[in-house]
Scaffold this active site. Sequence first.
Site, PDB file in Angstrom:
ATOM      1  N   GLY A  37       0.809  -1.391  -0.004  1.00  0.00           N
ATOM      2  CA  GLY A  37      -0.032  -0.017  -0.069  1.00  0.00           C
ATOM      3  C   GLY A  37       0.710   1.427  -0.054  1.00  0.00           C
ATOM      4  N   GLY A  40       2.199   5.471   4.475  1.00  0.00           N
ATOM      5  CA  GLY A  40       1.175   6.102   5.236  1.00  0.00           C
ATOM      6  C   GLY A  40      -0.108   5.692   5.422  1.00  0.00           C
ATOM      7  N   SER A  44       3.006  -0.726   8.242  1.00  0.00           N
ATOM      8  CA  SER A  44       3.685  -0.989   9.503  1.00  0.00           C
ATOM      9  C   SER A  44       2.889  -1.327  10.899  1.00  0.00           C
ATOM     10  CB  SER A  44       4.821  -0.121   9.923  1.00  0.00           C
ATOM     11  OG  SER A  44       5.874   0.108   8.601  1.00  0.00           O
ATOM     12  N   ASP A  67      11.205  -0.187   5.482  1.00  0.00           N
ATOM     13  CA  ASP A  67      12.071   0.719   6.013  1.00  0.00           C
ATOM     14  C   ASP A  67      13.210   0.059   6.938  1.00  0.00           C
ATOM     15  OD1 ASP A  67      11.100   2.937   5.069  1.00  0.00           O
ATOM     16  OD2 ASP A  67      10.644   4.087   6.992  1.00  0.00           O
ATOM     17  N   SER A 111       6.116  -1.698  -2.048  1.00  0.00           N
ATOM     18  CA  SER A 111       5.951  -2.694  -3.168  1.00  0.00           C
ATOM     19  C   SER A 111       4.991  -2.347  -4.250  1.00  0.00           C
ATOM     20  CB  SER A 111       5.856  -3.993  -2.603  1.00  0.00           C
ATOM     21  OG  SER A 111       4.519  -4.314  -1.683  1.00  0.00           O
TER      22      SER A 111
HETATM   23  N1  LIG Z   1      -5.913   1.921  11.210  1.00  0.00           N
HETATM   24  C1  LIG Z   1      -5.375   3.091  11.377  1.00  0.00           C
HETATM   25  N2  LIG Z   1      -6.233   3.984  12.150  1.00  0.00           N
HETATM   26  C2  LIG Z   1      -5.732   5.270  12.325  1.00  0.00           C
HETATM   27  N3  LIG Z   1      -4.312   5.600  12.113  1.00  0.00           N
HETATM   28  C3  LIG Z   1      -3.596   4.797  11.626  1.00  0.00           C
HETATM   29  C4  LIG Z   1      -3.866   3.404  11.198  1.00  0.00           C
HETATM   30  N4  LIG Z   1      -3.132   2.548  10.630  1.00  0.00           N
HETATM   31  C5  LIG Z   1      -1.902   3.616  10.488  1.00  0.00           C
HETATM   32  N5  LIG Z   1      -2.286   4.835  11.026  1.00  0.00           N
HETATM   33  C6  LIG Z   1      -1.372   5.932  11.556  1.00  0.00           C
HETATM   34  O1  LIG Z   1      -0.977   6.329   9.879  1.00  0.00           O
HETATM   35  C7  LIG Z   1       0.418   6.668  10.119  1.00  0.00           C
HETATM   36  C8  LIG Z   1       1.073   5.727   9.029  1.00  0.00           C
HETATM   37  O2  LIG Z   1       1.186   4.410   9.296  1.00  0.00           O
HETATM   38  P1  LIG Z   1       2.322   3.674   9.061  1.00  0.00           P
HETATM   39  O3  LIG Z   1       3.643   4.112   9.527  1.00  0.00           O
HETATM   40  O4  LIG Z   1       1.870   2.405   9.626  1.00  0.00           O
HETATM   41  O5  LIG Z   1       2.199   3.436   7.411  1.00  0.00           O
HETATM   42  P2  LIG Z   1       3.118   2.673   6.463  1.00  0.00           P
HETATM   43  O6  LIG Z   1       2.073   2.276   5.445  1.00  0.00           O
HETATM   44  O7  LIG Z   1       4.032   1.804   7.319  1.00  0.00           O
HETATM   45  O8  LIG Z   1       4.191   4.045   5.707  1.00  0.00           O
HETATM   46  P3  LIG Z   1       5.547   3.847   5.189  1.00  0.00           P
HETATM   47  O9  LIG Z   1       5.432   3.032   3.849  1.00  0.00           O
HETATM   48  O10 LIG Z   1       5.890   5.252   5.086  1.00  0.00           O
HETATM   49  O11 LIG Z   1       6.365   3.177   6.191  1.00  0.00           O
HETATM   50  C9  LIG Z   1       0.933   6.481  11.211  1.00  0.00           C
HETATM   51  O12 LIG Z   1       0.962   7.616  12.074  1.00  0.00           O
HETATM   52  C10 LIG Z   1      -0.016   5.510  12.183  1.00  0.00           C
HETATM   53  O13 LIG Z   1      -0.255   5.898  13.263  1.00  0.00           O
HETATM   54 MG   LIG Z   2       6.171   1.602   7.216  1.00  0.00          MG
END
Ligand SMILES: Nc1ncnc2c1ncn2[C@@H]1O[C@H](COP(=O)(O)OP(=O)(O)OP(=O)(O)O)[C@@H](O)[C@H]1O
Ligand SMILES: [Mg+2]
Length: 206
Positions: A37, A40, A44, A67, A111
Amino acid sequence: MATMGNSTNIFWHECPVSKVDRQKLLNQQGCIVWITGLSGSGKSTLACSLGRQLHCRGKLSYVLDGDNLRHGLNKNLGFTPEDRTENIRRVGEVAKLFADAGLICIASLISPYRKDRDSCRALLPEKFIEVFLNMPLELCEGRDPKGLYKLARAGKIKGFTGIDDPYETPLNCEIEIRQEDGNCPTPNEMAGQVVSYLEDKGYLEA
Ligand SMILES: Nc1ncnc2c1ncn2[C@@H]1O[C@H](COP(=O)(O)OP(=O)(O)OP(=O)(O)O)[C@@H](O)[C@H]1O
Ligand SMILES: [Mg+2]
């Protein structure tokens, strides 16, 4: 004797303890949960929540986070299309090893390219569970916890997925997580959706 890529004259050494033996020991099925996805979208967050729920049920998992892997194994790679492809290839191979070890391997990486994800699927087609975190760009950009979208919009990061580099949505994912009535499921709800799938398909027993 075989040749694999640039490796010549290589032999496969069979070990006496098999994957089935390890799975019996752990009472679970080794597999790859591949979370994809936008930055953000919550990959993770889902990976950690899923790891926690599985741990509480006595199931062994391990998170390969994009990361984190760029801090070590993949620190010599950048974000060109070629490097992104190599990044995903390496993680796919490592995930396959973890699955062979009997673990539920949770890989969380943007990805963005379909062919790269499909190459990883082809490494373990029967045990590959693709989870698409289908969150709108506006939501991800609004969260922007690392400030990366801001930098990308300002032209300070080039080739940022969703801004000036494509994200190719999955066509054949096993699980899709999306907003319902404009609300994002909580991290626990997202993880619960994946755990239910694993349970239904028999991954949580040997
Ligand atoms: N289900 C959710 N409900 C509310 N906030 C969320 C939820 N999932 C993630 N977040 C918030 O959204 C933000 C981004 O989440 P996360 O770091 O997990 O994204 P990511 O897909 O791993 O991004 P990246 O590819 O940049 O690593 C974080 O601040 C997290 O706390
Ligand atoms: Mg992440």
